[in-house]
Design a protein around this motif. Structure first.
Motif, PDB file in Angstrom:
ATOM      1  N   TYR A 169       0.851  -1.196   0.000  1.00 55.72           N
ATOM      2  CA  TYR A 169       0.000   0.000   0.000  1.00 55.72           C
ATOM      3  C   TYR A 169       0.880   1.237   0.000  1.00 55.72           C
ATOM      4  N   ASP A 170       0.507   2.230  -0.788  1.00 55.52           N
ATOM      5  CA  ASP A 170       1.251   3.499  -0.765  1.00 55.52           C
ATOM      6  C   ASP A 170       0.266   4.643  -0.977  1.00 55.52           C
ATOM      7  N   ALA A 171       0.538   5.747  -0.277  1.00 55.53           N
ATOM      8  CA  ALA A 171      -0.352   6.905  -0.348  1.00 55.53           C
ATOM      9  C   ALA A 171      -0.339   7.572  -1.719  1.00 55.53           C
ATOM     10  N   SER A 226      11.560  14.420   4.693  1.00 61.59           N
ATOM     11  CA  SER A 226      12.104  15.373   3.726  1.00 61.59           C
ATOM     12  C   SER A 226      11.378  15.182   2.386  1.00 61.59           C
ATOM     13  N   TRP A 227      11.375  16.184   1.584  1.00 62.50           N
ATOM     14  CA  TRP A 227      10.719  16.129   0.271  1.00 62.50           C
ATOM     15  C   TRP A 227       9.307  15.516   0.374  1.00 62.50           C
ATOM     16  N   PRO A 228       8.406  16.140   1.155  1.00 62.69           N
ATOM     17  CA  PRO A 228       7.071  15.556   1.354  1.00 62.69           C
ATOM     18  C   PRO A 228       6.297  15.374   0.051  1.00 62.69           C
ATOM     19  N   GLY A 286       5.681  11.949  -1.059  1.00 65.42           N
ATOM     20  CA  GLY A 286       4.770  11.076  -0.301  1.00 65.42           C
ATOM     21  C   GLY A 286       5.192  10.869   1.132  1.00 65.42           C
ATOM     22  N   SER A 287       6.487  10.944   1.394  1.00 70.09           N
ATOM     23  CA  SER A 287       6.933  10.722   2.782  1.00 70.09           C
ATOM     24  C   SER A 287       6.881  12.057   3.517  1.00 70.09           C
ATOM     25  N   ASN A 288       5.730  12.282   4.165  1.00 69.02           N
ATOM     26  CA  ASN A 288       5.534  13.584   4.814  1.00 69.02           C
ATOM     27  C   ASN A 288       5.660  13.493   6.334  1.00 69.02           C
ATOM     28  N   GLY A 305      25.597   7.347  -0.477  1.00 66.41           N
ATOM     29  CA  GLY A 305      25.018   6.026  -0.758  1.00 66.41           C
ATOM     30  C   GLY A 305      24.609   5.306   0.520  1.00 66.41           C
ATOM     31  N   TYR A 306      24.939   5.909   1.668  1.00 70.37           N
ATOM     32  CA  TYR A 306      24.666   5.228   2.945  1.00 70.37           C
ATOM     33  C   TYR A 306      23.171   5.196   3.266  1.00 70.37           C
ATOM     34  N   LEU A 307      22.418   6.149   2.718  1.00 68.56           N
ATOM     35  CA  LEU A 307      20.986   6.216   3.053  1.00 68.56           C
ATOM     36  C   LEU A 307      20.234   5.072   2.367  1.00 68.56           C
ATOM     37  N   ILE A 308      20.406   4.953   1.067  1.00 69.11           N
ATOM     38  CA  ILE A 308      19.716   3.870   0.355  1.00 69.11           C
ATOM     39  C   ILE A 308      20.206   2.520   0.874  1.00 69.11           C
ATOM     40  N   GLN A 309      21.521   2.406   1.088  1.00 68.64           N
ATOM     41  CA  GLN A 309      22.050   1.144   1.628  1.00 68.64           C
ATOM     42  C   GLN A 309      21.395   0.827   2.980  1.00 68.64           C
ATOM     43  N   LEU A 315      21.698   8.664  -8.675  1.00 71.90           N
ATOM     44  CA  LEU A 315      21.334   7.517  -7.836  1.00 71.90           C
ATOM     45  C   LEU A 315      22.573   6.842  -7.235  1.00 71.90           C
ATOM     46  N   ASN A 316      23.067   7.465  -6.208  1.00 65.79           N
ATOM     47  CA  ASN A 316      24.209   6.911  -5.471  1.00 65.79           C
ATOM     48  C   ASN A 316      23.690   5.777  -4.568  1.00 65.79           C
ATOM     49  N   LEU A 317      23.822   4.545  -5.090  1.00 62.73           N
ATOM     50  CA  LEU A 317      23.180   3.391  -4.443  1.00 62.73           C
ATOM     51  C   LEU A 317      23.862   2.935  -3.165  1.00 62.73           C
TER      52      LEU A 317
HETATM   53  C1  FAD Z   1      16.958  15.006  -3.340  1.00 54.36           C
HETATM   54  C2  FAD Z   1      17.332  13.678  -2.731  1.00 54.36           C
HETATM   55  C3  FAD Z   1      18.405  12.971  -3.216  1.00 54.36           C
HETATM   56  C4  FAD Z   1      18.781  11.772  -2.613  1.00 54.36           C
HETATM   57  N1  FAD Z   1      19.835  11.089  -3.138  1.00 54.36           N
HETATM   58  C5  FAD Z   1      20.249   9.953  -2.527  1.00 54.36           C
HETATM   59  C6  FAD Z   1      21.326   9.188  -3.055  1.00 54.36           C
HETATM   60  O1  FAD Z   1      21.858   9.492  -4.127  1.00 54.36           O
HETATM   61  N2  FAD Z   1      21.751   8.099  -2.353  1.00 54.36           N
HETATM   62  C7  FAD Z   1      21.155   7.702  -1.180  1.00 54.36           C
HETATM   63  O2  FAD Z   1      21.605   6.741  -0.559  1.00 54.36           O
HETATM   64  N3  FAD Z   1      20.072   8.353  -0.721  1.00 54.36           N
HETATM   65  C8  FAD Z   1      19.594   9.461  -1.355  1.00 54.36           C
HETATM   66  N4  FAD Z   1      18.510  10.121  -0.883  1.00 54.36           N
HETATM   67  C9  FAD Z   1      17.813   9.576   0.307  1.00 54.36           C
HETATM   68  C10 FAD Z   1      16.966   8.344  -0.038  1.00 54.36           C
HETATM   69  O3  FAD Z   1      16.204   8.600  -1.204  1.00 54.36           O
HETATM   70  C11 FAD Z   1      16.043   8.019   1.136  1.00 54.36           C
HETATM   71  O4  FAD Z   1      16.835   7.825   2.293  1.00 54.36           O
HETATM   72  C12 FAD Z   1      15.212   6.771   0.886  1.00 54.36           C
HETATM   73  O5  FAD Z   1      14.404   6.930  -0.264  1.00 54.36           O
HETATM   74  C13 FAD Z   1      14.302   6.485   2.066  1.00 54.36           C
HETATM   75  O6  FAD Z   1      13.632   5.299   1.781  1.00 54.36           O
HETATM   76  P1  FAD Z   1      12.389   4.852   2.646  1.00 54.36           P
HETATM   77  O7  FAD Z   1      11.895   3.594   2.037  1.00 54.36           O
HETATM   78  O8  FAD Z   1      12.699   4.847   4.086  1.00 54.36           O
HETATM   79  O9  FAD Z   1      11.306   6.018   2.436  1.00 54.36           O
HETATM   80  P2  FAD Z   1      10.734   6.701   1.117  1.00 54.36           P
HETATM   81  O10 FAD Z   1      11.577   6.423  -0.065  1.00 54.36           O
HETATM   82  O11 FAD Z   1      10.517   8.114   1.511  1.00 54.36           O
HETATM   83  O12 FAD Z   1       9.341   5.944   0.901  1.00 54.36           O
HETATM   84  C14 FAD Z   1       8.302   6.061   1.844  1.00 54.36           C
HETATM   85  C15 FAD Z   1       6.997   5.698   1.146  1.00 54.36           C
HETATM   86  O13 FAD Z   1       5.968   5.652   2.130  1.00 54.36           O
HETATM   87  C16 FAD Z   1       4.804   6.252   1.591  1.00 54.36           C
HETATM   88  N5  FAD Z   1       4.003   6.752   2.713  1.00 54.36           N
HETATM   89  C17 FAD Z   1       4.324   7.668   3.648  1.00 54.36           C
HETATM   90  N6  FAD Z   1       3.336   7.808   4.543  1.00 54.36           N
HETATM   91  C18 FAD Z   1       2.353   6.944   4.171  1.00 54.36           C
HETATM   92  C19 FAD Z   1       1.084   6.593   4.719  1.00 54.36           C
HETATM   93  N7  FAD Z   1       0.595   7.164   5.829  1.00 54.36           N
HETATM   94  N8  FAD Z   1       0.333   5.649   4.084  1.00 54.36           N
HETATM   95  C20 FAD Z   1       0.811   5.048   2.950  1.00 54.36           C
HETATM   96  N9  FAD Z   1       2.004   5.326   2.393  1.00 54.36           N
HETATM   97  C21 FAD Z   1       2.770   6.271   3.000  1.00 54.36           C
HETATM   98  C22 FAD Z   1       5.308   7.369   0.692  1.00 54.36           C
HETATM   99  O14 FAD Z   1       4.353   7.721  -0.277  1.00 54.36           O
HETATM  100  C23 FAD Z   1       6.579   6.750   0.106  1.00 54.36           C
HETATM  101  O15 FAD Z   1       6.306   6.091  -1.114  1.00 54.36           O
HETATM  102  C24 FAD Z   1      18.068  11.284  -1.492  1.00 54.36           C
HETATM  103  C25 FAD Z   1      16.952  11.973  -1.033  1.00 54.36           C
HETATM  104  C26 FAD Z   1      16.577  13.168  -1.636  1.00 54.36           C
HETATM  105  C27 FAD Z   1      15.366  13.904  -1.116  1.00 54.36           C
END
Ligand code: FAD
Length: 393
Positions: free
Chosen positions: A9-11, A159-161, A164-166, A366-370, A27-29
């Motif tokens: 499920y996703d918002a 960040s970047w609400p 979807g991630s607000n 790349g530490y965040l995605i990892q 996309l720094n993986l």
């Molecule tokens: C500009 C930018 C550049 C970046 N570049 C990099 C990079 O190069 N390398 C790196 O490692 N990291 C990078 N990051 C960080 C990385 O993208 C995030 O750390 C990562 O996407 C977080 O993953 P996540 O699954 O925790 O959350 P998200 O990717 O934020 O996914 C969360 C999901 O949950 C959904 N959601 C939220 N609340 C609800 C709800 N109540 N009900 C249903 N669905 C909901 C959202 O819609 C979203 O799809 C970057 C971030 C930004 C903003």
């Protein structure tokens, strides 16, 4: 044996929007540095010692590369150690990833915003449908999932609400008694008040190869001077230290390649125009020298020793971080004390967490995605173990 049915499920109208945004920077993986250093990149209050060694062993940087390669996306390691897809794009990887999941019969339910979680006595998830659209509030928009065998929450940071991630999920967990330290901007610029005439000279210019410190932590690299303050790797790395300080100050070494005795030797013959002379004698960039001159004149510095001290320990008082909506990531989230080692919620063994919604942070590189993938793998494996123990799989 019966397989596991997975519903996602996703918002938002589509998944992986922040992943796509990350793709704009290539996309720094992950990162190619050795594990001894890699694991030290993660921090968070009360984070269990060595948990990352475990998770990064379970889903290592090499495994992210193998995973991408298995989807037909080859990666490369840049000289900085950062790992990217060869195409420097996120969309092809995300598309193939989603296709694979659909092939595995994962059912996608878009525009379903989780708005309440009940777990006692039965687990029930409440969703509001079409929440991403400007929908009227009526009963048809409400949707429940009753008694799922297990739930993995990966709702992201704040960040970047627009992606979807607000961070609105924090209120959903309040009534479950979960501690959620506030989500705050991490990996973001910091603001300060530049004098207008100084800004005219230095806006948009980088301070390259400098070193800086805040609250006893150090970082090297680049700082970018912006209209509102500072951006760049150094300020991102020092963000956690700056947040700890009541009155945040960053101290910059504008000439890290020389120590004070050497700087003084180079000024020995200078009798007048001390500040102007420092530009060429110390080989300072135009912007580093403009900063030095600004502070030196303000402080009335007239001797080389004080000027050398200032160039090596150049302080800038910061007003605060940029808004969280602009940050690359957020700190704060589900407190570690509420999580078990298998990333389930204490007292609710069928609810698991992954990604940025947990209270950890890491620098860019790349530490965040990892970190998201590694916690995702652990949460998924733990959920499978739980189902097995319950005889549900
Ligand atoms: C500009 C930018 C550049 C970046 N570049 C990099 C990079 O190069 N390398 C790196 O490692 N990291 C990078 N990051 C960080 C990385 O993208 C995030 O750390 C990562 O996407 C977080 O993953 P996540 O699954 O925790 O959350 P998200 O990717 O934020 O996914 C969360 C999901 O949950 C959904 N959601 C939220 N609340 C609800 C709800 N109540 N009900 C249903 N669905 C909901 C959202 O819609 C979203 O799809 C970057 C971030 C930004 C903003």
């Amino acid at each position: 044996m019966q397989g596991v049915k997975v519903d996602l499920y996703d918002a938002m109208p589509s998944v992986g929007r922040k992943f796509l945004v990350a793709g704009r920077g290539g996309l720094n993986l992950t990162h190619g540095e050795p594990m001894e250093t890699f694991r030290t990149r993660y921090r968070g209050p009360e984070m269990p010692e060595d948990c990352w060694v475990d998770w990064l062993t379970d889903f290592s940087p090499q495994e992210i590369r193998n995973w991408a390669s298995g989807l037909g996306i080859e990666t490369f390691q840049a000289s900085s150690g950062r790992v990217y897809p060869k195409e420097m794009k996120a969309a092809p990887l995300l598309r193939r990833w989603v296709d694979r999941l659909r092939g595995l019969q994962v059912r996608f339910h878009m525009l379903h915003r989780l708005c309440k979680i009940e777990h006692d006595p039965l687990l029930r998830l409440h969703f509001k449908k079409n929440a991403g659209k400007d929908s009227a509030e009526n009963m048809l928009d409400l949707f429940y999932v009753d008694s799922p065998d297990a739930v993995i929450l990966a709702l992201g940071g704040a960040s970047w609400p627009i992606t979807g991630s607000n961070g609105a999920w924090t209120s959903l967990l309040d009534h479950l008694g979960v501690n959620v330290p506030p989500l705050v901007a991490a990996n973001c610029g910091w603001e300060l008040d530049w004098p207008a005439d100084l800004l005219d000279k230095i806006e948009g210019l980088p301070l390259k190869n400098c070193r800086a410190s805040a609250d006893g932590e150090y970082a090297s690299g680049e700082l970018m001077i912006t209209r509102y303050g500072l951006e760049g790797g150094i300020i991102y790395t020092l963000g956690a230290a700056l947040r700890r300080m009541q009155e945040p100050v960053i101290e910059i070494d504008l000439k890290p390649s020389a120590e004070i005795p050497e700087l003084l030797r180079k000024m020995e013959s200078v009798k007048r125009n001390l500040i102007a002379e420092s530009r060429t004698r110390w080989r300072l960039s135009e912007q580093a020298h403009a900063l030095l001159a600004w502070q030196a004149e303000m402080r009335g510095i007239e001797d080389p020793a004080h000027l050398a001290e200032l160039v090596k320990h150049f302080p800038l008082s910061l007003r605060g971080p940029r808004p969280i909506a602009e940050a690359i990531s957020s700190a704060g989230g589900i407190a570690w004390r509420d999580l078990t080692k298998s990333l389930s919620l204490q007292g609710a063994p069928a609810i698991f967490f992954a990604g940025e919604m947990i209270d950890w942070e890491a620098p860019t590189g790349g530490y965040l995605i990892q970190g998201c993938f590694a916690t995702g793998r652990r949460a998924a494996r733990s959920a499978m173990d739980y189902l097995r123990q319950k005889g549900l799989y």
